[in-house]
Design a protein around this motif. Structure first.
Motif, PDB file in Angstrom:
ATOM      1  N   PRO A  60       6.964  13.194  16.891  1.00  0.00           N
ATOM      2  CA  PRO A  60       8.225  13.195  16.135  1.00  0.00           C
ATOM      3  C   PRO A  60       8.174  12.352  14.865  1.00  0.00           C
ATOM      4  O   PRO A  60       8.681  12.774  13.816  1.00  0.00           O
ATOM      5  CB  PRO A  60       9.251  12.641  17.144  1.00  0.00           C
ATOM      6  N   TRP A  64       8.824  14.081  11.267  1.00  0.00           N
ATOM      7  CA  TRP A  64       9.979  13.676  10.450  1.00  0.00           C
ATOM      8  C   TRP A  64       9.538  13.081   9.107  1.00  0.00           C
ATOM      9  O   TRP A  64      10.153  13.350   8.077  1.00  0.00           O
ATOM     10  CB  TRP A  64      10.826  12.672  11.214  1.00  0.00           C
ATOM     11  N   GLY A  87      10.258  17.743  15.285  1.00  0.00           N
ATOM     12  CA  GLY A  87      10.489  16.326  15.584  1.00  0.00           C
ATOM     13  C   GLY A  87      11.581  16.125  16.615  1.00  0.00           C
ATOM     14  O   GLY A  87      11.442  15.319  17.543  1.00  0.00           O
ATOM     15  N   ILE A  88      12.675  16.883  16.472  1.00  0.00           N
ATOM     16  CA  ILE A  88      13.806  16.718  17.400  1.00  0.00           C
ATOM     17  C   ILE A  88      13.391  17.113  18.823  1.00  0.00           C
ATOM     18  O   ILE A  88      13.656  16.386  19.784  1.00  0.00           O
ATOM     19  CB  ILE A  88      15.010  17.562  16.921  1.00  0.00           C
ATOM     20  N   ALA A  91      10.898  14.675  20.343  1.00  0.00           N
ATOM     21  CA  ALA A  91      11.442  13.332  20.602  1.00  0.00           C
ATOM     22  C   ALA A  91      11.972  13.206  22.032  1.00  0.00           C
ATOM     23  O   ALA A  91      12.057  12.095  22.566  1.00  0.00           O
ATOM     24  CB  ALA A  91      12.562  13.018  19.613  1.00  0.00           C
ATOM     25  N   ASN A 120      16.750   4.554  17.519  1.00  0.00           N
ATOM     26  CA  ASN A 120      15.976   5.803  17.542  1.00  0.00           C
ATOM     27  C   ASN A 120      16.843   7.003  17.947  1.00  0.00           C
ATOM     28  O   ASN A 120      16.659   8.105  17.417  1.00  0.00           O
ATOM     29  CB  ASN A 120      14.774   5.655  18.476  1.00  0.00           C
ATOM     30  N   VAL A 121      17.781   6.790  18.869  1.00  0.00           N
ATOM     31  CA  VAL A 121      18.692   7.885  19.224  1.00  0.00           C
ATOM     32  C   VAL A 121      19.565   8.228  18.005  1.00  0.00           C
ATOM     33  O   VAL A 121      19.783   9.409  17.697  1.00  0.00           O
ATOM     34  CB  VAL A 121      19.560   7.496  20.443  1.00  0.00           C
ATOM     35  N   THR A 124      17.541  10.185  15.561  1.00  0.00           N
ATOM     36  CA  THR A 124      17.334  11.563  16.027  1.00  0.00           C
ATOM     37  C   THR A 124      18.591  12.405  15.782  1.00  0.00           C
ATOM     38  O   THR A 124      18.508  13.559  15.339  1.00  0.00           O
ATOM     39  CB  THR A 124      16.975  11.555  17.533  1.00  0.00           C
ATOM     40  N   PHE A 127      18.765  13.285  12.166  1.00  0.00           N
ATOM     41  CA  PHE A 127      17.854  14.386  11.833  1.00  0.00           C
ATOM     42  C   PHE A 127      18.442  15.726  12.296  1.00  0.00           C
ATOM     43  O   PHE A 127      18.308  16.746  11.610  1.00  0.00           O
ATOM     44  CB  PHE A 127      16.474  14.158  12.459  1.00  0.00           C
ATOM     45  N   SER A 146      18.393  13.146   6.003  1.00  0.00           N
ATOM     46  CA  SER A 146      17.032  12.936   6.534  1.00  0.00           C
ATOM     47  C   SER A 146      16.473  11.590   6.086  1.00  0.00           C
ATOM     48  O   SER A 146      15.820  10.882   6.868  1.00  0.00           O
ATOM     49  CB  SER A 146      16.091  14.041   6.045  1.00  0.00           C
ATOM     50  N   ILE A 153      15.001   5.293  11.901  1.00  0.00           N
ATOM     51  CA  ILE A 153      13.853   5.364  12.815  1.00  0.00           C
ATOM     52  C   ILE A 153      12.854   4.243  12.503  1.00  0.00           C
ATOM     53  O   ILE A 153      12.226   3.677  13.407  1.00  0.00           O
ATOM     54  CB  ILE A 153      13.167   6.745  12.675  1.00  0.00           C
TER      55      ILE A 153
END
Ligand code: FES
Length: 292
Positions: A60, A64, A87-88, A91, A120-121, A124, A127, A146, A153
């Protein structure tokens, strides 16, 4: 040299105790979802002998980062959109592995880990929002979101580095043993002084050892500090006594073969240092391969 301000904040985060109520709730939920079976060991990385989480985050992060770079390349919008989706999706297993490890950490590690996971959540989700915006034809807004997601991230990754390097989460806590033991055979104890089928704590210099004398007379010796987070194995319990007994750590229930030191059950992924043994003139001698 004085630590830079943002990094002093990281050190403070370790001791923010008001997170502990939330941590207890999240930990209970994570353990409930993950369970205690083979899937949990796979998510820890036991079959690989290496934590799965740092490996699983590579895809991921790479996808990304590439997507954000392609946003400045004319005509690469479709590629960027595809990389966001890759990436999604990738992840999800990385998060599952991370939560599995997090649920078996010390409180200081869990405080930093919770904020690491929250960043990180959030990244995500940003994204995902960027992907939706692009699908709706809002390319510029999607690219801006993004960029914000990648910054989020990156913050999460910095906290992950703090967890691994400063707080030693995921590290092998028995790594130093071969470097503290002299090569060759060394006397440990008289065989007659070792109790039968009872976990016994001994030491070789500064290295604490776990000694197990079986009913048949064989002697197994492991380093006593659990490779997961240095729990005292001599305070654990012996599982499946018999020809292939293992010891269960009292802290997070990792299990190790008493004969070989191999991990039988996580969260530990690194084996215990296992000494060769022999009895010479009634004295148990031990030797650690690759010591020194
Ligand atoms: S210290 Fe965690 S399982 Fe041993």
């Amino acid at each position: 040299m004085r630590t830079l301000l943002p990094f002093r904040a990281l050190n403070t985060l370790e001791n923010v105790e008001y997170l502990d109520g939330l941590i207890a709730l999240v930990q209970r939920a994570a353990r409930g979802v993950i369970g205690r079976g083979a899937a949990k060991d796979v998510l820890h990385g036991v079959p690989m002998g290496h934590p799965l989480h740092p490996l699983a985050v590579q895809l991921p992060i790479g996808a990304w980062t590439s997507a954000v770079v392609l946003d400045i390349v004319p005509g690469a919008q479709r590629s960027s959109e595809a990389l966001l989706a890759i990436g999604i999706v990738s992840a999800l297993p990385a998060m599952a592995a991370g939560w599995t490890d997090w649920a078996e950490l010390h409180p200081q590690q869990q405080r930093v880990g919770l904020v690491h996971a929250a960043a990180n959540v959030s990244g995500t989700l940003l994204f995902a929002m960027s992907w939706v915006l692009r699908r709706q034809g809002h390319q510029s807004r999607g690219a801006a979101v993004s960029a914000a997601a990648l910054a989020t991230i990156t913050l999460g990754g910095t906290l992950g580095g703090h967890l691994a390097y400063r707080l030693a989460a995921g590290a092998n806590h028995a790594e130093e043993v071969p470097h503290l033991v002299a090569p060759g055979w060394q006397g440990l104890a008289k065989l007659a002084d070792l109790p039968v089928e009872k976990l016994e704590k001994r030491a070789l210099g500064d290295v604490p050892l776990l000694v197990w004398r079986s009913a048949s007379g064989s002697v197994s010796v492991l380093s006593n500090k659990c490779s997961h987070l240095a729990g005292p194995l001599d305070e654990g319990v012996v599982m499946s006594p018999g020809p292939n007994p293992c010891v269960e750590c009292p802290w997070h229930h990792s299990r190790f073969s008493l004969a070989t030191g191999e991990v039988v059950q996580g969260p530990a992924t690194s084996p215990q240092a296992a000494f060769k043994t022999r009895v010479v003139g009634g004295v148990v001698e031990i030797c650690l391969p690759h010591a020194g």
